[in-house]
Motif scaffolding. Sequence first.
Motif, PDB file in Angstrom:
ATOM      1  N   TRP A 196      -6.442   8.638  -7.910  1.00 54.02           N
ATOM      2  CA  TRP A 196      -5.250   9.295  -7.367  1.00 54.02           C
ATOM      3  C   TRP A 196      -5.576  10.216  -6.195  1.00 54.02           C
ATOM      4  CZ3 TRP A 196      -3.864  14.543  -7.314  1.00 54.02           C
ATOM      5  CH2 TRP A 196      -4.734  15.406  -8.003  1.00 54.02           C
ATOM      6  N   LEU A 197      -6.777  10.810  -6.191  1.00 50.28           N
ATOM      7  CA  LEU A 197      -7.142  11.699  -5.095  1.00 50.28           C
ATOM      8  C   LEU A 197      -7.271  10.950  -3.773  1.00 50.28           C
ATOM      9  CD1 LEU A 197      -9.842  13.971  -6.775  1.00 50.28           C
ATOM     10  CD2 LEU A 197      -7.547  14.649  -6.057  1.00 50.28           C
ATOM     11  N   TYR A 198      -7.637   9.669  -3.844  1.00 50.00           N
ATOM     12  CA  TYR A 198      -7.839   8.868  -2.639  1.00 50.00           C
ATOM     13  C   TYR A 198      -6.582   8.085  -2.246  1.00 50.00           C
ATOM     14  CZ  TYR A 198     -12.917   9.638  -2.710  1.00 50.00           C
ATOM     15  OH  TYR A 198     -14.168  10.195  -2.659  1.00 50.00           O
ATOM     16  N   CYS A 199      -5.496   8.299  -2.995  1.00 48.49           N
ATOM     17  CA  CYS A 199      -4.270   7.554  -2.728  1.00 48.49           C
ATOM     18  C   CYS A 199      -3.757   7.866  -1.323  1.00 48.49           C
ATOM     19  CB  CYS A 199      -3.208   7.917  -3.762  1.00 48.49           C
ATOM     20  SG  CYS A 199      -1.745   6.869  -3.681  1.00 48.49           S
ATOM     21  N   GLY A 200      -3.527   6.833  -0.555  1.00 53.34           N
ATOM     22  CA  GLY A 200      -3.067   6.987   0.817  1.00 53.34           C
ATOM     23  C   GLY A 200      -4.156   6.869   1.851  1.00 53.34           C
ATOM     24  N   SER A 201      -5.408   6.742   1.415  1.00 51.52           N
ATOM     25  CA  SER A 201      -6.495   6.626   2.392  1.00 51.52           C
ATOM     26  C   SER A 201      -6.438   5.291   3.139  1.00 51.52           C
ATOM     27  CB  SER A 201      -7.856   6.793   1.705  1.00 51.52           C
ATOM     28  OG  SER A 201      -8.019   5.866   0.652  1.00 51.52           O
ATOM     29  N   TRP A 202      -5.871   4.263   2.481  1.00 51.60           N
ATOM     30  CA  TRP A 202      -5.520   3.017   3.172  1.00 51.60           C
ATOM     31  C   TRP A 202      -4.020   2.834   2.969  1.00 51.60           C
ATOM     32  CZ3 TRP A 202      -9.372  -1.071   4.579  1.00 51.60           C
ATOM     33  CH2 TRP A 202      -8.772  -2.122   5.291  1.00 51.60           C
ATOM     34  N   SER A 203      -3.255   3.304   3.911  1.00 44.41           N
ATOM     35  CA  SER A 203      -1.801   3.362   3.788  1.00 44.41           C
ATOM     36  C   SER A 203      -1.165   2.159   4.476  1.00 44.41           C
ATOM     37  CB  SER A 203      -1.303   4.656   4.439  1.00 44.41           C
ATOM     38  OG  SER A 203      -1.364   4.542   5.849  1.00 44.41           O
ATOM     39  N   PRO A 204       0.165   2.070   4.518  1.00 47.48           N
ATOM     40  CA  PRO A 204       0.794   0.995   5.302  1.00 47.48           C
ATOM     41  C   PRO A 204       0.365   1.004   6.767  1.00 47.48           C
ATOM     42  CG  PRO A 204       2.396   2.003   3.841  1.00 47.48           C
ATOM     43  CD  PRO A 204       1.151   2.833   3.737  1.00 47.48           C
ATOM     44  N   ALA A 205      -0.116   2.167   7.256  1.00 44.86           N
ATOM     45  CA  ALA A 205      -0.592   2.246   8.640  1.00 44.86           C
ATOM     46  C   ALA A 205      -2.001   1.677   8.804  1.00 44.86           C
ATOM     47  CB  ALA A 205      -0.564   3.698   9.113  1.00 44.86           C
ATOM     48  N   GLY A 206      -2.663   1.359   7.681  1.00 49.33           N
ATOM     49  CA  GLY A 206      -3.987   0.775   7.763  1.00 49.33           C
ATOM     50  C   GLY A 206      -5.058   1.671   7.187  1.00 49.33           C
ATOM     51  N   ASN A 207      -6.298   1.424   7.573  1.00 47.69           N
ATOM     52  CA  ASN A 207      -7.461   2.122   7.046  1.00 47.69           C
ATOM     53  C   ASN A 207      -7.606   3.475   7.734  1.00 47.69           C
ATOM     54  OD1 ASN A 207      -9.909   2.982   6.106  1.00 47.69           O
ATOM     55  ND2 ASN A 207     -11.079   1.189   6.801  1.00 47.69           N
ATOM     56  N   LEU A 208      -7.097   4.515   7.097  1.00 46.59           N
ATOM     57  CA  LEU A 208      -7.130   5.841   7.708  1.00 46.59           C
ATOM     58  C   LEU A 208      -8.536   6.431   7.716  1.00 46.59           C
ATOM     59  CD1 LEU A 208      -3.831   7.477   6.379  1.00 46.59           C
ATOM     60  CD2 LEU A 208      -4.189   5.920   8.306  1.00 46.59           C
ATOM     61  N   GLN A 225       0.830  -1.204   0.000  1.00 43.24           N
ATOM     62  CA  GLN A 225       0.000   0.000   0.000  1.00 43.24           C
ATOM     63  C   GLN A 225       0.863   1.252   0.000  1.00 43.24           C
ATOM     64  OE1 GLN A 225      -3.173  -1.879  -0.718  1.00 43.24           O
ATOM     65  NE2 GLN A 225      -3.565   0.236  -0.126  1.00 43.24           N
ATOM     66  N   LEU A 226       0.390   2.268  -0.747  1.00 44.40           N
ATOM     67  CA  LEU A 226       1.088   3.541  -0.844  1.00 44.40           C
ATOM     68  C   LEU A 226       0.599   4.518   0.226  1.00 44.40           C
ATOM     69  CD1 LEU A 226       0.992   3.957  -4.733  1.00 44.40           C
ATOM     70  CD2 LEU A 226       2.945   3.236  -3.330  1.00 44.40           C
ATOM     71  N   SER A 227       1.426   5.511   0.510  1.00 40.50           N
ATOM     72  CA  SER A 227       1.080   6.533   1.505  1.00 40.50           C
ATOM     73  C   SER A 227       0.576   7.817   0.880  1.00 40.50           C
ATOM     74  CB  SER A 227       2.304   6.859   2.376  1.00 40.50           C
ATOM     75  OG  SER A 227       2.768   5.721   3.057  1.00 40.50           O
ATOM     76  N   SER A 228       0.886   8.029  -0.407  1.00 37.29           N
ATOM     77  CA  SER A 228       0.579   9.321  -1.020  1.00 37.29           C
ATOM     78  C   SER A 228       0.605   9.201  -2.534  1.00 37.29           C
ATOM     79  CB  SER A 228       1.615  10.359  -0.582  1.00 37.29           C
ATOM     80  OG  SER A 228       1.562  11.520  -1.380  1.00 37.29           O
ATOM     81  N   PHE A 229      -0.157  10.082  -3.200  1.00 37.40           N
ATOM     82  CA  PHE A 229      -0.117  10.103  -4.668  1.00 37.40           C
ATOM     83  C   PHE A 229       1.236  10.562  -5.185  1.00 37.40           C
ATOM     84  CE2 PHE A 229      -2.491  14.062  -3.464  1.00 37.40           C
ATOM     85  CZ  PHE A 229      -1.516  14.986  -3.779  1.00 37.40           C
ATOM     86  N   ALA A 230       2.057  11.152  -4.316  1.00 34.04           N
ATOM     87  CA  ALA A 230       3.406  11.539  -4.723  1.00 34.04           C
ATOM     88  C   ALA A 230       4.256  10.327  -5.080  1.00 34.04           C
ATOM     89  CB  ALA A 230       4.078  12.343  -3.615  1.00 34.04           C
ATOM     90  N   GLN A 231       3.829   9.139  -4.646  1.00 35.32           N
ATOM     91  CA  GLN A 231       4.578   7.914  -4.916  1.00 35.32           C
ATOM     92  C   GLN A 231       4.139   7.219  -6.207  1.00 35.32           C
ATOM     93  OE1 GLN A 231       3.590   5.978  -1.220  1.00 35.32           O
ATOM     94  NE2 GLN A 231       5.416   6.722  -0.172  1.00 35.32           N
ATOM     95  N   LEU A 232       3.102   7.709  -6.847  1.00 33.22           N
ATOM     96  CA  LEU A 232       2.630   7.088  -8.088  1.00 33.22           C
ATOM     97  C   LEU A 232       3.652   7.304  -9.211  1.00 33.22           C
ATOM     98  CD1 LEU A 232      -1.145   8.128  -7.997  1.00 33.22           C
ATOM     99  CD2 LEU A 232      -0.152   5.896  -7.411  1.00 33.22           C
ATOM    100  N   ARG A 233       3.734   6.325 -10.110  1.00 31.89           N
ATOM    101  CA  ARG A 233       4.683   6.412 -11.232  1.00 31.89           C
ATOM    102  C   ARG A 233       3.986   6.086 -12.544  1.00 31.89           C
ATOM    103  NH1 ARG A 233      10.566   4.398  -8.894  1.00 31.89           N
ATOM    104  NH2 ARG A 233      10.541   5.793  -7.062  1.00 31.89           N
ATOM    105  N   ASP A 234       4.630   6.476 -13.635  1.00 33.78           N
ATOM    106  CA  ASP A 234       4.031   6.297 -14.962  1.00 33.78           C
ATOM    107  C   ASP A 234       4.636   5.133 -15.735  1.00 33.78           C
ATOM    108  OD1 ASP A 234       6.518   7.257 -15.590  1.00 33.78           O
ATOM    109  OD2 ASP A 234       5.824   9.076 -16.592  1.00 33.78           O
ATOM    110  N   ASP A 235       5.396   4.272 -15.043  1.00 37.45           N
ATOM    111  CA  ASP A 235       6.068   3.165 -15.727  1.00 37.45           C
ATOM    112  C   ASP A 235       5.378   1.820 -15.523  1.00 37.45           C
ATOM    113  OD1 ASP A 235       6.608   2.741 -13.076  1.00 37.45           O
ATOM    114  OD2 ASP A 235       8.796   2.831 -13.269  1.00 37.45           O
ATOM    115  N   GLY A 236       4.203   1.847 -14.884  1.00 34.90           N
ATOM    116  CA  GLY A 236       3.475   0.604 -14.671  1.00 34.90           C
ATOM    117  C   GLY A 236       3.811  -0.113 -13.385  1.00 34.90           C
ATOM    118  N   THR A 237       4.548   0.513 -12.494  1.00 34.44           N
ATOM    119  CA  THR A 237       4.922  -0.139 -11.232  1.00 34.44           C
ATOM    120  C   THR A 237       3.987   0.197 -10.080  1.00 34.44           C
ATOM    121  OG1 THR A 237       6.462   1.670 -10.745  1.00 34.44           O
ATOM    122  CG2 THR A 237       7.356  -0.289 -11.852  1.00 34.44           C
ATOM    123  N   THR A 238       3.016   1.072 -10.324  1.00 35.90           N
ATOM    124  CA  THR A 238       2.014   1.385  -9.299  1.00 35.90           C
ATOM    125  C   THR A 238       0.620   1.236  -9.880  1.00 35.90           C
ATOM    126  OG1 THR A 238       2.087   3.764  -9.847  1.00 35.90           O
ATOM    127  CG2 THR A 238       3.523   2.982  -8.064  1.00 35.90           C
TER     128      THR A 238
END
Length: 813
Positions: A532-544, A514-527
Amino acid sequence: MTNNWVDIKNTDLVLIMGGNAAEAHPCGFKWVTEAMQQRKAKLIVVDPRFTRSAAVADTYAPVRVGADIAFLGGVINYLLANNKFHEEYVKAYTDATFLTKEGFNFDNGVFSGYDDAKRTYNRATWGYQLGEDGFVKVDDAMQDARCVFQQMKKHYSRYTPELVEQVAGTPKDAFLKIAQQIGETSAPNKVMTILYALGWTQHTVGSQNIRTMAMIQLLLGNMGRPGGGVNALRGHANVQGITDMCAYSDTLPGYLGAPLDGDVDRAAYLKRLTGKPLRPNQMAFTQNFPKWHTSLMKAWWGDAANKDNDFAFEYLPKKDAAYDILHMFELMHQGKMHGFVCQGFNPLAALPNKKKLSAALAKLKFLVVADPLETETSEFWKNFGPLNDVDPKTIQTEVFRLPTTTFAEESGSFTNSSRVLQWKEKAADAPGEGKADSEIMARIFVKMREMYRKDGGKAPEPIVNLSWPYQVAEAPSPAEILREYSGRALVDLMTLPNPKDPTAKPTVAVPAGQLSSFAQLRDDGTTACGNWLYCGSWSPAGNLTARRDNSDPSGLGVYPNWGYSWPANRRILYNRAAADTKGNHWDATRKYLSWNGKTWSGVDVPDMRPTAAPEENVGPFIMNPEGVARLHAIGMADGPFPEHYEPFETPLGVNPLHPNNPKAVSNPAARVYKGDMETFGKAAEFPYAATTYRLTEHHHFWTKHAHSNAVTQPAPFIEIGDDLAKEKGFKNGQMVKVRSNRGEVRAALVVTKRMKGLKVNGKTVHTVGIPIHWGFKGVTQNGYLANALTPYVGDANSQTPEFKAFLVNIEKA
């Protein structure tokens, strides 16, 4: 909402216009009350009716239905003529200094580029002059005749207090009192907030109603600041959520533009929608569009979306025309649509011109209605006497009714007006055969996929290759879905090459998961990320979204650990504008965000590159390539500056601002289908303005099925003012018939002092009020659907129907 519900308490002045928060949003209205009690804030209400909001206001003024822009344009003129605008904010944070193109003009009600035959604009002459360096030309003194400030000043110079009274019916003294109070919030230590709802959106100039208020807030310097903003009050617990998911054809989730017929390939598509800075040092945040879109395609098609096939770009439909709901029913009415799946939606009641809607549904081969209730749409074919006078024998549409769950019968997240995702737990099982909407969709999809795999078909790849990684294929869990659109790294994400140190070896920047932020998204197919607006709502810390920490260290109502606010858990959008150009607080009593010498810091997540020093002049409106907010908005279908146009059913028959141009009476860019123009009524036969509205005791068309609500508000009614009642010889409680050129409704009459006839353009215009909540299904006393009266035409931008301003006649039943 640019701000949030709780933030209303931080304001000095509340303007409620285009809504009735005390009636329609009684829980949220408590924050208005708190502002009035704690900050001694004042409340202004401008409305055709003396509403429940008006009853507790410090100042009230009437306005004619459909004349909001005349009123608001008058406010803009007042602010500019009396130097009541926040000059530092306007120069630095808006496009006021930008030079418009030489070919741009406005003449007799239409802007340059108008095509009368197509009712559309070619917007080539709109926008800004560019220099040889590709950046917008500016005049910092705002004196050049072509600069946005001067163009705006010229445009609204016509909107004098006298014209406001002539067009909107608002008495001059009442208008000036309100304009003066609004103007006082241009001081750096003052803020105003605006609360609006469907009273602004449901017009053929609905988007421009809101735009005009946004312009006022920008002139006052109230955007991005605590206690400020333009705040949409959504009418349902998850309207914001379904909007963010963009489950319609114009956009993809997260407000990403959809592919068009002219996008010959993905490269052309990305080029069209990827931002490029129009001023030096600007973030132009849509430069990240390829990351958002690639991650979305990976979420939808997984391994089937890869570099070799342009990340499955060809799987997406390419829009060749509008496919909003009015267009869908137009196609249906023309016999060009064979099936319709209607989920959590009651269009026979919720769209305009019931007669046309009913005829359209009757031309379908099949209709699927997924709803927990028996809706009017699901029984459009059944005769209910005068309430739905149809002949079932002539209707061949096959109707399938699939019982779904209500909100209390499934877990998941709501996104409220404040953009806050809040997780809720299931409280009860659905009765009978009821199933969650997601399970119904999943079962249909799994069966369709099985059929495509077995039998083939035209273009099967988007179906058979769709990623479907759920533990139970026929019943995806809400938690799985939330994690999917929150986003994840498909592999360990390595650090990107460092130009300053080419020899540095890459290390793991983000581990797979799980990602923490849309800042971590990439355009090479690895994410992969479903929104994108909801990116990080369920982060490594869990269901925020499940967080319920109600601590508020700042005292400003931020509550950073309550749920999750998109984007990036940010509670106020554009909050860099909460500080001046040097990075200092505008107001010491509302310290929100400031520059500490190294980074932006404060009580909220900065809406800015954290290390962007004030001297870099990075604008706070980062989603625009120019970095500033637009007073001159080239993205609008009906003009870069809002202009008053009459409703399509005007009680005046003329636009007083353009009396000699019949093509500028109503919005010249609003779409009108063949045959609909003839259904619009004229004032000679239908002399009264009408509007629809909601009541506290009912929720849309739902609660007429609930006995408790039926007891509190059991029967439909029509509301008119006592002056019209005297003129017509009507008495309170008698049955009346209200007719438009499309249909009629009958109900008991309620005569009140809340609505008065207004003097408009030399005549008295009376208003007829029609609450919307009744129909021919439910446990309330059955009634006529209000949309039997309303015209089939919508806003030029969003296509929201014009429910708030049309013509009727009223007579004894």
